[in-house]
Scaffold this active site. Structure first.
Site, mmCIF file in Angstrom:
data_model
loop_
_atom_site.group_PDB
_atom_site.id
_atom_site.type_symbol
_atom_site.label_atom_id
_atom_site.label_comp_id
_atom_site.label_asym_id
_atom_site.label_seq_id
_atom_site.Cartn_x
_atom_site.Cartn_y
_atom_site.Cartn_z
ATOM 1 N N ALA A 37 50.152 47.237 38.165
ATOM 2 C CA ALA A 37 51.445 47.272 38.850
ATOM 3 C C ALA A 37 51.388 47.759 40.289
ATOM 4 O O ALA A 37 52.367 47.654 41.013
ATOM 5 C CB ALA A 37 52.423 48.115 38.043
ATOM 6 N N LYS A 38 50.245 48.323 40.727
ATOM 7 C CA LYS A 38 50.184 48.820 42.107
ATOM 8 C C LYS A 38 49.229 47.997 42.960
ATOM 9 O O LYS A 38 48.665 48.481 43.931
ATOM 10 C CB LYS A 38 49.747 50.291 42.115
ATOM 11 C CG LYS A 38 50.792 51.190 41.481
ATOM 12 C CD LYS A 38 50.498 52.650 41.759
ATOM 13 C CE LYS A 38 51.563 53.509 41.101
ATOM 14 N NZ LYS A 38 51.397 54.933 41.350
ATOM 15 N N ASN A 39 49.057 46.752 42.610
ATOM 16 C CA ASN A 39 48.105 45.900 43.294
ATOM 17 C C ASN A 39 48.814 45.008 44.319
ATOM 18 O O ASN A 39 49.664 44.207 43.964
ATOM 19 C CB ASN A 39 47.396 45.056 42.222
ATOM 20 C CG ASN A 39 46.445 44.043 42.794
ATOM 21 O OD1 ASN A 39 46.807 43.256 43.659
ATOM 22 N ND2 ASN A 39 45.231 44.035 42.293
#
Lengths: 332, 314
Positions: free
Chosen positions: A110-112
């Site tokens: 989710a933090k890519n």
């Protein structure tokens, strides 16, 4: 932890008949590699085959599947994502299927940055028909991490480019009910009331928003976000800020019940600096907070506020001392 | 409690890429240009860059340049991107080898990424973020080619990302975040446009990032992380408000994030170390003038002597 769907029973590419015509291209670190990175064998092999199709510019179905494997192993590899887009366009691939793939990848990473950008690229191509699905999806991510910066950026982009404003204020209310301390949700709330084409804009919304914010502050006075939000509602209109009784009343209420709440004191300080005339009751409440060991007594309430803050918020004592030494001459 | 383990950190950086079967090594292959910048700059700040094979580094950096468009990739065999182009230029500046560059070519690549509204895309795929405004402006300034872009529009876009708390987000309306604030303030500083910043308001927002443990967070109600020691601190220095945080407490927080046995610094105490946080921890200490470290420039994120060498040479 990235993983491809095939990781458990992964057949090496060298053993797959559909890849038998390809010569994998090893990483070229040059004759004197600065510091060769050690690879795991399967990762090395996948990337060697990827390099082969990338250099050959092979825009085939198997190349697409290979990017799926490579992304599964390392979703941060931006070159693989680029090539994937090139292949998707060449194959005129089903972008709804791509969305499904992307949903799974995003949930795991989710933090890519690459994944969120690919998501935007896809949504741009699919257009307004996916607006609600994208809002729904970002909501799923925010359910897991309500402050995910990427998810919020994406959500803001969707609203502005594809629409879907109808339920956004309600969504902010919901998130704030879950966690009143969520600064991202407060930021989004401001985004909605100022930019939504369905609401009246800041001026029209100010009244109800002051009410909402005041309640939030009274429930949790040591919450940085709503204090800033409250200031934001007046958007630099300092005369409105000091003439709205609700603001000074709020400071008074909080200071009566929550000892030396730094946010209340700081807002009061700002009000005073803007020319606010404090009531006797407010003066008395602040005086009562003074540290009895302090021998500096001042007729200026603003000075007293600064002195209290220097003691109660020692980490920022230099800031409060600076405020004290830079008060406007006419301040109360 | 002890001080900075300079030797150990230097050895950690030099050894990091030789770790076998380290998953971390696998996933950072594509951003090795950033990793090299973090590692080399840290070594220079620690006054330990002498052992580096400069020619080998320079030749690898140049191999990462796309011969057609002039941009740099994260590693061999990757596509060019602004993020890696700035790191490549910073590395060459650090090693005093900017002379190997075809400056017009690189700066044309960067300038070509500016959009109509003044923003910058990271690459041909069009992602927009104020991070890229910083990368472009810092890069072009180091190359002496800021005139190739529309500086006024670039500044206007950055200003459009300013929020009412005085901070900046990644796009207009985006939540204020210390990392984005560094990028915006840095870009404004380099272009001589700091008058757009409300220094007192932003300074206050930034000093509110200091948590009880002395560390800095990036947004309200988030945990402290060593990397914010750079982003918050450099921003405070650029707007001349660094005295508003408690430096001693921050120093202790950073030192507590060291792996005193194996070297390296982590995001918070007792977590795994990495080069990224090692760089930001050392850079943060440098900004606070920790003894024994070279001074780092808060806008260019390079040692001051490197920046002086570039600008005084012109």
């Amino acid at each position: 932890m990235p993983s491809s769907d095939d990781e458990v029973d992964r057949v090496p590419l060298s053993a797959r008949p559909e890849w038998s015509d390809v010569r994998p291209v090893p990483q070229d670190d040059g004759p004197n590699p600065v510091a060769p990175i050690a690879y795991r064998d399967d990762f090395r092999e996948t990337m060697d085959y990827f390099r082969a199709v990338y250099l050959a510019d092979e825009r085939s179905r198997r190349a697409l599947d290979l990017t799926t494997e490579a992304i599964g192993m390392n979703p941060g590899n931006y070159t693989v994502w680029h090539f994937r887009r090139v292949v998707l366009e060449s194959l005129n691939a089903d972008l709804h299927e791509e969305r499904d793939f992307l949903d799974r990848m995003t949930m795991r990473n989710a933090k890519n940055y690459q994944i969120w950008h690919h998501r935007r690229w896809l949504a741009e191509k699919l257009g307004p028909e996916v607006a609600n699905k994208e809002l729904e999806f970002s909501k799923n991510i925010l359910d897991l991490d309500a402050k995910n910066y990427h998810a919020w950026s994406h959500r803001q982009w969707v609203l502005q480019s594809l629409g879907g404003w109808e339920n956004e204020l309600g969504y902010c209310c919901m998130l704030l009910e879950d966690d009143i301390f969520n600064n991202s949700a407060w930021n989004q709330r401001y985004f909605v009331i100022t930019r939504s084409p369905l609401l009246g804009g800041l001026q029209a919304m100010r009244d109800s928003e002051v009410g909402y914010t005041t309640e939030a502050i009274l429930a949790n006075p040591l919450n940085e976000s709503p204090w800033r939000y409250l200031r934001g509602l007046y958007k630099g209109d300092t005369s409105q800020l000091i003439s709205d009784n609700r603001v000074s009343e709020l400071c008074l209420k909080v200071l009566k019940t929550s000892n030396s709440c730094q946010f209340a004191l700081s807002l009061l300080l700002d009000l005073l600096c803007y020319g606010f005339q404090p009531s006797e009751e407010l003066r008395a409440v602040v005086e009562a907070l003074r540290n009895s060991e302090q021998d500096t007594v001042s007729s200026k309430l603003a000075t007293t506020v600064c002195l209290i803050l220097e003691i109660t918020d020692p980490m920022r004592s230099n800031y409060w001392a600076w405020r004290r030494n830079n008060l406007p001459s006419q301040v109360c | 409690m002890g001080g900075l383990e300079e030797e150990k950190h230097a050895r950690y950086i030099v050894s990091v890429e030789k770790k076998k079967d380290d998953f971390e090594a696998l996933v950072i292959e594509h951003l090795r240009m950033n990793g090299a910048y973090w590692g080399l700059t840290t070594l220079d700040l620690l006054n330990k860059i002498g052992a580096i094979d400069v020619d080998a580094v320079v030749s690898w950096v140049m191999e990462c340049q796309d011969k057609d468009c002039g941009g740099f990739a994260g590693n061999l065999g990757h596509d060019p991107h602004l993020l890696y182009t700035i790191s490549a230029v910073q590395i060459l500046a650090l090693l005093d080898r900017l002379d190997v560059l075809d400056i017009e070519k690189v700066s044309d690549y960067v300038a070509g990424l500016q959009n109509e509204d003044g923003s910058f895309s990271g690459d041909m795929w069009g992602e927009i973020d104020t991070r890229f405004s910083y990368c472009a402006i810092c890069c072009l300034s180091l190359l002496g080619r800021l005139s190739k872009i529309n500086v006024e529009k670039a500044v206007n876009f950055i200003v459009s990302c300013k929020n009412l708390d005085g901070g900046f987000g990644s796009i207009p309306g985006g939540e204020s975040h210390a990392g984005q604030i560094f990028c915006c303030v840095g870009a404004l500083a380099i272009t001589g446009s700091l008058h757009h910043v409300d220094r007192d308001l932003l300074g206050w927002w930034l000093c509110e990032r200091q948590c009880k443990d002395g560390g800095l967070n990036g947004r309200p109600e988030k945990l402290a992380d060593v990397c914010y020691s750079w982003w918050v601190l450099s921003s405070l220095i650029m707007i001349d408000r660094v005295h508003w945080i408690d430096k001693e407490k921050l120093t202790r927080f950073i030192l507590n994030c060291q792996d005193k046995d194996n070297g390296g610094i982590s995001d918070r105490p007792d977590n795994a170390v990495d080069v990224f946080h090692t760089y930001f921890g050392v850079a943060g200490l440098s900004l606070m003038e920790y003894p024994g470290l070279k001074t780092i420039d808060p806008a260019y994120a390079l040692p001051v002597d490197v920046v002086n060498r570039i600008f005084f040479r012109k």
